[in-house]
Design an enzyme around this catalytic site. Structure first.
Site, short mmCIF file in Angstrom:
data_model
loop_
_atom_site.label_atom_id
_atom_site.label_comp_id
_atom_site.label_asym_id
_atom_site.label_seq_id
_atom_site.Cartn_x
_atom_site.Cartn_y
_atom_site.Cartn_z
CD GLU A 199 -3.00 -1.08 2.26
OE1 GLU A 199 -2.75 -0.42 3.28
OE2 GLU A 199 -4.06 -1.71 2.10
CD GLU A 270 -4.89 -5.93 2.55
OE1 GLU A 270 -5.70 -5.15 3.12
OE2 GLU A 270 -3.67 -5.97 2.80
#
Length: 863
Positions: A199, A270
Site C-alpha cells: 500500500e 485485500e
C-alpha cells in the site's frame, strides 16, 4: 476486379475467424498442452488471468497468518479453507518475528514459515507470499524489527541506503530459504505469486522522488532473483515494469481503475471481510451479502483473483498487536478467531465461488458485453461466438427496492442491492442477497473443571522514587522500551517550601502530565495518584489530578505504558510516545514546570518481567502473598486444571482492568476490560488459550499482570467455546442451492432429480442434533440465537423439523408450503427459520444413519 477483392477479403476474414475460434477451443479444451510440450513449470500472466503451469486459473484466496495461530491449528484451518472452495492461501512474512535481533533468525513454532507453506501444499492449495518489508497488518511496528530504528541515518521505506541494505538482506534470506525448500511453482511448489512492499500509495507523496526510486529498486530486487512467479504491489497505481498493480478495499469492482498495462490481470489482494477492532470499539461486522455482491461485481468486470482479508484472523499473542489493536484479530472473518466456521459468511462465500466456477469458461474465453436494463439495473455478460457458452451477471444497484429486469426474453426478479449469476445466461444459480447456507451462533460455556476455586497469590511491583538520570526532559518511550516491554518508569523530584503550598479552602495542587501516548500510571511520594490513556484515534492525552504535596522533596513517578508500536504511515522511525511535559499547578508562586528545570531518571521494564515471574522458574524469585491488598501494578498467580473435553478454551477476564496474561510462561496477549466502548461494554472479554499451551495431566500456571487497583479476581472464569447452535433462514422464493448445478459441455444441468429448495442443517464434526430450539415457517424475524415468532407461522413447523432432524448430524427440509401442510397467509412470501442445538451423542439408530448417509452423499457434491 473489385468484386474479386471483396470476395478474397471475405475469405480471409472467415479463415481468421475460424483460426480464432479454433485457438479458443484449443486453449479451452487443453489449456496446458503447451506446457506439456515444453515441460516448463512456473507462472505467467496476461490481461485475462494468471496462467499456472500452463493452465488458466481463477483464484479464490484467503489470508491466514501463521503467527496468529498455532501449528496444530494450521491443518484444520487450511482444510476448512479448501472445503470453502478456496484454492489459494495468502500470508504476510513477518520480519520482526523472524529477526527480532539483528542477525539472529527465528523460524520455530508459530514462526515456522516453511512448515506452514508445506501444510498448504499438502492440502492442494496455492500460496501467495506478501514479503513486506513493511506489512502493516495491525501488527507491531508494521512487521519491521525494532532494531532498524537504531540503525544510523536510517529512514524507512524510501531511497535510503541503510534501509535498502537491510531490506535486501532480509528479502534474500526469506526467498533463498523458500527456494532451497523448492516451494515456488517453478520448482513444483505451491507459491504462485509474491508481493513486495505494501500500500505504498498511502505514503508516496511524503517521499516524493526518493519514494519512486525506492519502489523501482524494490521491484528490481525481487525480479532479479528469477523465481518464476509474478510479483504484485497493492495500492500502487504506477507499479513499475512487469509488477502487477492490485486493489485493496471493499468494492474493487467499482473503485479499482484497473491494471496499469493492458497485459496485466485484474487482481484483488485485500477484500476486507470485516473491520479490525481496537480497544474502545463497539462490535463491527460486514454483511456477507455485501462481500458476495462485491466479489460477483469484480469477476463480472474481468477480475480473476480475489483474496479475503482476513479469511482467518486468529490471535495477536503476547505483545504482537499494533497500538491499541485488540488481541482478537478479525474475529468476524469466515473462520473466527478460534478457526470455527462463522456462518453464513463461510457458506455463502463458498457458494459464490461455486457459481463463478460454473461461469469460468465464458469469463475466460468469452467476449464481454454490458447493457443498462433500467435506472438502477444492468447486465454484464460474456459470450463465446459460435458456441452456446454464455454467462451473465444481472445487477440491481438500488439499495432499497427490488427490481424486475428482462434479459434475453426472460424476466428476472432482483432483490435490492444484489447480483444474480446465470452461468448459461438463462438459469439463476445464485443471488448475492439470498442466503441458503446455514447460520451459526457462538457459545461461551463456563468450564466446570477449571473455573472452580481459583486461589490467587500476589506480588506487587515496587514504585521507584528516584532513578539515576540527568536528562532535562523525559525520554522517548519507544526508545526506552525497545520493544522488549510495554513499560518504562520516569522519575523526577520537586522541592517545595511550606509557604508555597496553598492554604485557601478549596484550593489544591494539581499535577498535570502531557503524554504522546499511550497510557500512564502516576504516583506522588509513593502514593497512587491515578491513570490516564489515549485511544487509537488520539494517542495523546493529558493527565490532570489533584495531588497531595508536602514541604521539602516530593517524588513523582510515572509509569509510561505502550499498547504496541505504530503500524502505518510515513516516517515511522520518527514517531514518539510517552510523557513529554509535566507541571504543578496551584502553588502560591504560580505554575511550576517540571520538564525543563528538573532532572529525569528512567528505567525500562518491570521487576516481574526481568525475573520472568510468569514462568515456573522465575516465579520462585519473588515472594508471593495471599489475600493482600489489590493494588495497582500487581502480579497475580494461580493454578488451574485443563478444561474438560476437546472444545476450544478461552479465559474470560470479567472484573479485571488492564494488563497482560501468561499461561505456562506463554504470552496470551494484552487485555483491557476497563476501556469501554460507547455501548458500555469491553471491546474484548474472552482471550484464546490454545490447548497446546496447556498440560494434559498436570495443573497449569496462570499469571496476570494487572495495572489497575481494586480488581475482582473472583469474576475470572474459563470458558469452552463452541458453535453448536446451528440455524437456517431461507425464504421460499430463493433459488435452490448452487450445489445442485454442474456444467456439462456448454450447458448448465441439474445434478439431482429433486431440485426443490431446501434448508440445510449440519452439526460440527461428531455432534448430533439433540433439540430443535426454534422452528417457524411463516414470517419470523431476528437472527440465529435470537429468533422471534411472527403472526403467520405454520402450526406444524416444529413437528416437521423435529421429525426430519432430531438425532441426526445433518438434515434438510424442503422449503415449501406442502411440507408443512400450510395454507395460512397466502398473500405473503414465507420464510423457514430453524434453530437447533448440537451435542456429542453416543450411538445412532440405523434409520437415522441411513438418512444421514443420504444427506452426506448430497452434501459431498458441494465439497
Amino acid at each position: 476486379m473489385k468484386s474479386r477483392t471483396i470476395y478474397l477479403i471475405g475469405i480471409m476474414l472467415l479463415v481468421l475467424l475460424c483460426l480464432k475460434e479454433g485457438h479458443a477451443k484449443e486453449e479451452e479444451d487443453d489449456d496446458d498442452e503447451n506446457n506439456k510440450k515444453t515441460n516448463k513449470k512456473g507462472v505467467r500472466y496476461d490481461g485475462t488471468s494468471l496462467i499456472i503451469n500452463g493452465k488458466r486459473e481463477f483464484l479464490y484466496s484467503g489470508s491466514v497468518h501463521y503467527p496468529r495461530s498455532t501449528p496444530d491449528m494450521w491443518p484444520s484451518i487450511i482444510e476448512k479453507a479448501r472445503v470453502g472452495r478456496l484454492n489459494t492461501i495468502q500470508t504476510y512474512v513477518f520480519w520482526n518475528v523472524h529477526e527480532p535481533e539483528q542477525g539472529k533468525w527465528d523460524f520455530k513454532g508459530r514462526f515456522d514459515l516453511v512448515k506452514f507453506i508445506k501444510v498448504i501444499h499438502e492440502k492442494g492449495l496455492y500460496v501467495t507470499i506478501r514479503l513486506g518489508p513493511f506489512i502493516q497488518a495491525e501488527w507491531n511496528h508494521g512487521g519491521l524489527p525494532y532494531w532498524l530504528r537504531e540503525v544510523p541515518d536510517v529512514y524507512f521505506r524510501t531511497d535510503n541506503e541503510p534501509f535498502k541494505e537491510h531490506t535486501e538482506r532480509y528479502v534474500k534470506k526469506i526467498l533463498g530459504m523458500l527456494k532451497e525448500e523448492k516451494l515456488f511453482a517453478s520448482q513444483g511448489g505451491p507459491i504462485i505469486l509474491g508481493q513486495i512492499e505494501n500500500e505504498y500509495n498511502a505514503v508516496k507523496l511524503a517521499y516524493k522522488e526518493n519514494g519512486e526510486r525506492y519502489i523501482r529498486w524494490a521491484a528490481k530486487l525481487v525480479e532479479s532473483m528469477k523465481l518464476g512467479i509474478p510479483w504484485v504491489m497493492c495500492k500502487q497505481d504506477d507499479a513499475p515494469g512487469n509488477i502487477i498493480n492490485a486493489c485493496n478495499g471493499r468494492h474493487c469492482g467499482d473503485t479499482f481503475r484497473g491494471p496499469n498495462r493492458h497485459d496485466k490481470p485484474s487482481l484483488w489482494t485485500e477484500n476486507w471481510t470485516t473491520q479490525f477492532r481496537v480497544f474502545g470499539d463497539p462490535p463491527t461486522n460486514r454483511r456477507v451479502e455485501d462481500i458476495a455482491f462485491a466479489v460477483a461485481r469484480f469477476f463480472s468486470k474481468n477480475g480473476s483473483h480475489v483474496n479475503y482479508y482476513m479469511y482467518h484472523g486468529g490471535t495477536n499473542f503476547g505483545r504482537t498487536s499494533a497500538h491499541f489493536v485488540t488481541t482478537r484479530y478479525y474475529d468476524d472473518a469466515p473462520l473466527d478467531e478460534y478457526g470455527m466456521e462463522k456462518e453464513p459468511k463461510y457458506g455463502h462465500l463458498k457458494h459464490v465461488h461455486r457459481a463463478l466456477e460454473l461461469c469460468k469458461k465464458a469469463l475466460l474465453w468469452g467476449h464481454p458485453r454490458s447493457k443498462k436494463l433500467g435506472p438502477d439495473t444492468e447486465v454484464r455478460y460474456y459470450e463465446q461466438p459460435g458456441t452456446n457458452v454464455c454467462a451473465a451477471f444481472l445487477a440491481n444497484n438500488n439499495t432499497r427496492e427490488p427490481n424486475t429486469v428482462k434479459f434475453k426474453g426472460r424476466n428476472y426478479v432482483l432483490p435490492s442491492r444484489s447480483i444474480s449469476i446465470l452461468p448459461d445466461c438463462k438459469t439463476v444459480v445464485y443471488n448475492t442477497a439470498q442466503i441458503v447456507a446455514q447460520h451459526s451462533w457462538r457459545n461461551f460455556v463456563k468450564s466446570k473443571k477449571s473455573s472452580k476455586g481459583l486461589k490467587f497469590d500476589m506480588y506487587s511491583e515496587n514504585v521507584p522514587s528516584k532513578l539515576k538520570g540527568d536528562t532535562l526532559i523525559p525520554g522517548e518511550l519507544y526508545y526506552l522500551t525497545k520493544d522488549k516491554t510495554d513499560y518504562a518508569w520516569y522519575t523526577t523530584s520537586i522541592k517545595i517550601n511550606k509557604d508555597d503550598l496553598p492554604d485557601k479552602k478549596g484550593v489544591k495542587t494539581i499535577l498535570r502530565v502531557a503524554s504522546l501516548g499511550h497510557a500512564a500510571i502516576v504516583y506522588v511520594n509513593g502514593e497512587y495518584a491515578g491513570n490516564k490513556h489515549g485511544s487509537h484515534e488520539m494517542k495523546s492525552f493529558v493527565f490532570t489530578k489533584p495531588v497531595k504535596l508536602k514541604p521539602g522533596d516530593n517524588h513523582i513517578s510515572i509509569l509510561g505504558v505502550l499498547t504496541g508500536f505504530p503500524d502505518s504511515g510515513s516516517y515511522m522511525e520518527k514517531r514518539f510516545a510517552g510523557p513529554r511535559g509535566a507541571s504543578i499547578i496551584g502553588l502560591k508562586s504560580g505554575e511550576r514546570d517540571l520538564t525543563e528545570n528538573n532532572h529525569w531518571g528512567h528505567l525500562a521494564g518491570l521487576e516481574g518481567e526481568k525475573k520472568e515471574v510468569y514462568t515456573e522458574k522465575g516465579s520462585k524469585k519473588v515472594k508471593w502473598v495471599k489475600n493482600g491488598e489489590r493494588k495497582p501494578l500487581t502480579w497475580y498467580k494461580t493454578y488451574f486444571e485443563t478444561p474438560e473435553g476437546e472444545n476450544t478454551v478461552a479465559i474470560r477476564m470479567n472484573g479485571m482492568g488492564k494488563g497482560l496474561i501468561w499461561v505456562n510462561g506463554i504470552g496470551i496477549g494484552r487485555y483491557w476490560m476497563s476501556f469501554l466502548s460507547p455501548l458500555g461494554q469491553p471491546t474484548q472479554s474472552e482471550y484464546h488459550i490454545p490447548r497446546t499451551f496447556m498440560k494434559k495431566k498436570e495443573k497449569n500456571m496462570l499469571v496476570i499482570f494487572e495495572e489497575e487497583p481494586g480488581v475482582k479476581l473472583e469474576a475470572i472464569d474459563f470458558v469452552l467455546v463452541n458453535r453448536d447452535t446451528i440455524c437456517s433462514f431461507v425464504e421460499e422464493k430463493y433459488p435452490a442451492s448452487v450445489k445442485y448445478w454442474k456444467r456439462q459441455g456448454p450447458n448448465i444441468v441439474s445434478r439431482n432429480k429433486d431440485m426443490r429448495l431446501k434448508s440445510f442443517i449440519k452439526c460440527p464434526p461428531e455432534k448430533h442434533i439433540v433439540s430443535v430450539e426454534f422452528a417457524s415457517f411463516g414470517d419470523p424475524t431476528g437472527t440465529c440465537g435470537n429468533f422471534t415468532m411472527g403472526n403467520c407461522s405454520a402450526s406444524k413447523s416444529k413437528e416437521v423439523v423435529e421429525k426430519k432432524c432430531l438425532g441426526k448430524s445433518r438434515c434438510s427440509i424442503v422449503v415449501e408450503r406442502k411440507t408443512f401442510e400450510d395454507k395460512k397467509c397466502p398473500e405473503i412470501v414465507k420464510t423457514l427459520a430453524v434453530q437447533v442445538k448440537c451435542e456429542k451423542k453416543q450411538g445412532r439408530d440405523q434409520k437415522n444413519k441411513k438418512e444421514e448417509d443420504d444427506e452426506e452423499e448430497d452434501d459431498d457434491k458441494e465439497e
